[in-house]
Each structure stands twice: as C-alpha cells, then as structure tokens.
Design a protein around this motif. Structure first.
Motif, PDB file in Angstrom:
ATOM      1  N   THR A   1       0.836  -1.200   0.000  1.00  0.00           N
ATOM      2  CA  THR A   1       0.000   0.000   0.000  1.00  0.00           C
ATOM      3  C   THR A   1       0.872   1.251   0.000  1.00  0.00           C
ATOM      4  O   THR A   1       0.641   2.191  -0.771  1.00  0.00           O
ATOM      5  CB  THR A   1      -0.929   0.017   1.232  1.00  0.00           C
ATOM      6  N   ALA A   2       1.913   1.247   0.838  1.00  0.00           N
ATOM      7  CA  ALA A   2       2.803   2.405   0.922  1.00  0.00           C
ATOM      8  C   ALA A   2       3.500   2.649  -0.409  1.00  0.00           C
ATOM      9  O   ALA A   2       3.770   3.791  -0.782  1.00  0.00           O
ATOM     10  CB  ALA A   2       3.828   2.192   2.034  1.00  0.00           C
ATOM     11  N   ALA A   3       3.774   1.573  -1.144  1.00  0.00           N
ATOM     12  CA  ALA A   3       4.466   1.703  -2.425  1.00  0.00           C
ATOM     13  C   ALA A   3       3.497   2.096  -3.546  1.00  0.00           C
ATOM     14  O   ALA A   3       3.910   2.311  -4.680  1.00  0.00           O
ATOM     15  CB  ALA A   3       5.166   0.395  -2.778  1.00  0.00           C
ATOM     16  N   GLY A   4       2.205   2.140  -3.227  1.00  0.00           N
ATOM     17  CA  GLY A   4       1.227   2.542  -4.235  1.00  0.00           C
ATOM     18  C   GLY A   4       0.836   1.436  -5.196  1.00  0.00           C
ATOM     19  O   GLY A   4       0.193   1.683  -6.216  1.00  0.00           O
ATOM     20  N   LEU A   5       1.214   0.192  -4.872  1.00  0.00           N
ATOM     21  CA  LEU A   5       0.864  -0.917  -5.774  1.00  0.00           C
ATOM     22  C   LEU A   5      -0.569  -1.374  -5.555  1.00  0.00           C
ATOM     23  O   LEU A   5      -1.207  -1.913  -6.452  1.00  0.00           O
ATOM     24  CB  LEU A   5       1.813  -2.098  -5.540  1.00  0.00           C
ATOM     25  N   ILE A   6      -1.052  -1.202  -4.344  1.00  0.00           N
ATOM     26  CA  ILE A   6      -2.443  -1.534  -4.054  1.00  0.00           C
ATOM     27  C   ILE A   6      -3.039  -0.389  -3.252  1.00  0.00           C
ATOM     28  O   ILE A   6      -2.312   0.461  -2.715  1.00  0.00           O
ATOM     29  CB  ILE A   6      -2.597  -2.862  -3.272  1.00  0.00           C
ATOM     30  N   ARG A   7      -4.346  -0.367  -3.189  1.00  0.00           N
ATOM     31  CA  ARG A   7      -5.017   0.694  -2.460  1.00  0.00           C
ATOM     32  C   ARG A   7      -5.823   0.056  -1.333  1.00  0.00           C
ATOM     33  O   ARG A   7      -6.439  -0.990  -1.500  1.00  0.00           O
ATOM     34  CB  ARG A   7      -5.943   1.436  -3.427  1.00  0.00           C
ATOM     35  N   ARG A   8      -5.782   0.715  -0.196  1.00  0.00           N
ATOM     36  CA  ARG A   8      -6.502   0.220   0.967  1.00  0.00           C
ATOM     37  C   ARG A   8      -7.742   1.074   1.125  1.00  0.00           C
ATOM     38  O   ARG A   8      -7.660   2.300   1.121  1.00  0.00           O
ATOM     39  CB  ARG A   8      -5.592   0.368   2.186  1.00  0.00           C
ATOM     40  N   ILE A   9      -8.879   0.458   1.247  1.00  0.00           N
ATOM     41  CA  ILE A   9     -10.090   1.226   1.510  1.00  0.00           C
ATOM     42  C   ILE A   9     -10.701   0.687   2.790  1.00  0.00           C
ATOM     43  O   ILE A   9     -10.548  -0.488   3.117  1.00  0.00           O
ATOM     44  CB  ILE A   9     -11.125   1.138   0.358  1.00  0.00           C
ATOM     45  N   GLN A  10     -11.364   1.553   3.507  1.00  0.00           N
ATOM     46  CA  GLN A  10     -12.009   1.094   4.725  1.00  0.00           C
ATOM     47  C   GLN A  10     -13.312   1.854   4.932  1.00  0.00           C
ATOM     48  O   GLN A  10     -13.355   2.886   5.594  1.00  0.00           O
ATOM     49  CB  GLN A  10     -11.084   1.266   5.931  1.00  0.00           C
ATOM     50  N   PRO A  11     -14.384   1.340   4.328  1.00  0.00           N
ATOM     51  CA  PRO A  11     -15.688   1.988   4.540  1.00  0.00           C
ATOM     52  C   PRO A  11     -15.993   1.971   6.040  1.00  0.00           C
ATOM     53  O   PRO A  11     -15.618   1.015   6.720  1.00  0.00           O
ATOM     54  CB  PRO A  11     -16.663   1.078   3.791  1.00  0.00           C
TER      55      PRO A  11
END
Ligand code: ZN
Ligand code: ZN
Length: 144
Positions: A65-75
């Motif tokens: 996530t920090a590297a921008g390869l994936i995105r974290r979402i938390q509704p």
C-alpha cells in the motif's frame, strides 16, 4: 478482469521493492480478489505458500500500500479491504446489509471531486466518496 499472468515480480521491482514470495502472493491475491479483506487475502496467500503468519501478511499489505501498488479502503464500520485499481480516484458503493463492495467511476470522468469548494490551502490529491445502500441481492431478498 485482470489476467492471471500478472507479473508481480515486475510490479514489485518497478516500485523498488524486493521481490519476496509473500509479496508476490499477496499482490496476486489482491489483483485476483478486488476489495478482499485481510482475512481473505491471508487465506489465498496460504493456499499458495502454506503457513504464513498473519503479521507477515499485514506487513506485506502495508508495504504494498505504501508503495502505491495496491489501495486500501475502509468503509466506515467495515474492515480494511484492498484492491489493485490504484491512482484513478474511483469510488465505491457499499451494501449496508452484506458489505459487498463495487467500484464506481468518478461521476464526470476527470477527478471533479478533487476540486474542493474550500481547500483550506491543502494540496489535495484524493477524495474519498462512498455510496451506501443495499445491493441487488439484499434488496431483492428484502422485498420477496
Ligand atoms: Zn448486500
Ligand atoms: Zn475499488
């Protein structure tokens, strides 16, 4: 759908991350299971690699996530979920009943939601919009 020939190693190298099997496995899991929560991703990674600690997978997800390869979402009210669709400012629609999450493109194409009516001097780079409601399955179940 993203093809299964995803080159996780190449993505990791492109982000200047060391290539490790847990990283490749977690990255692949997120690509193949958009909006999966951490528990599901741990399950998929374990199918692939055998026993891997929760902490190891948490750490990998944080690094990706920090590297921008994936995105974290938390509704709100939901656990954290991860997706591979990064950098396009898309939004999410979340079912209040079963928690199902789907992608919703930005309403007008180019990121209009980033144009805050008052930016308070911030250099804004993201707007989080979450649409809430009942998914088709849940609303059908309610009305029948
Ligand atoms: Zn639902
Ligand atoms: Zn999404």
């Amino acid at each position: 759908m993203v093809s299964t020939t995803l080159n996780g190693e190449q993505l990791l190298r492109g982000a200047a991350l060391h290539v490790t099997r847990p990283r490749v496995a977690a990255l692949t899991a997120v690509y193949e299971h958009p909006h999966a929560d951490t528990e599901s991703i741990i399950g998929v990674v374990r199918e692939d690699l055998g026993e891997v600690s929760h902490q190891a997978v948490y750490d990998v997800l944080r690094a990706l996530t920090a590297a921008g390869l994936i995105r974290r979402i938390q509704p709100s009210g939901s656990v954290a979920r991860y997706e591979s669709r990064v950098g396009d400012n898309h939004h999410h629609v979340v079912c209040r009943s079963c928690g199902f999450v789907a992608d919703v493109d930005c309403a007008v194409g180019t990121t209009p939601c980033l144009t805050a009516s008052d930016d308070h001097g911030f250099a804004i780079d993201e707007a989080e919009v979450t649409y809430w409601g009942l998914c088709l399955g849940c609303s059908t179940a309610l009305s029948s």
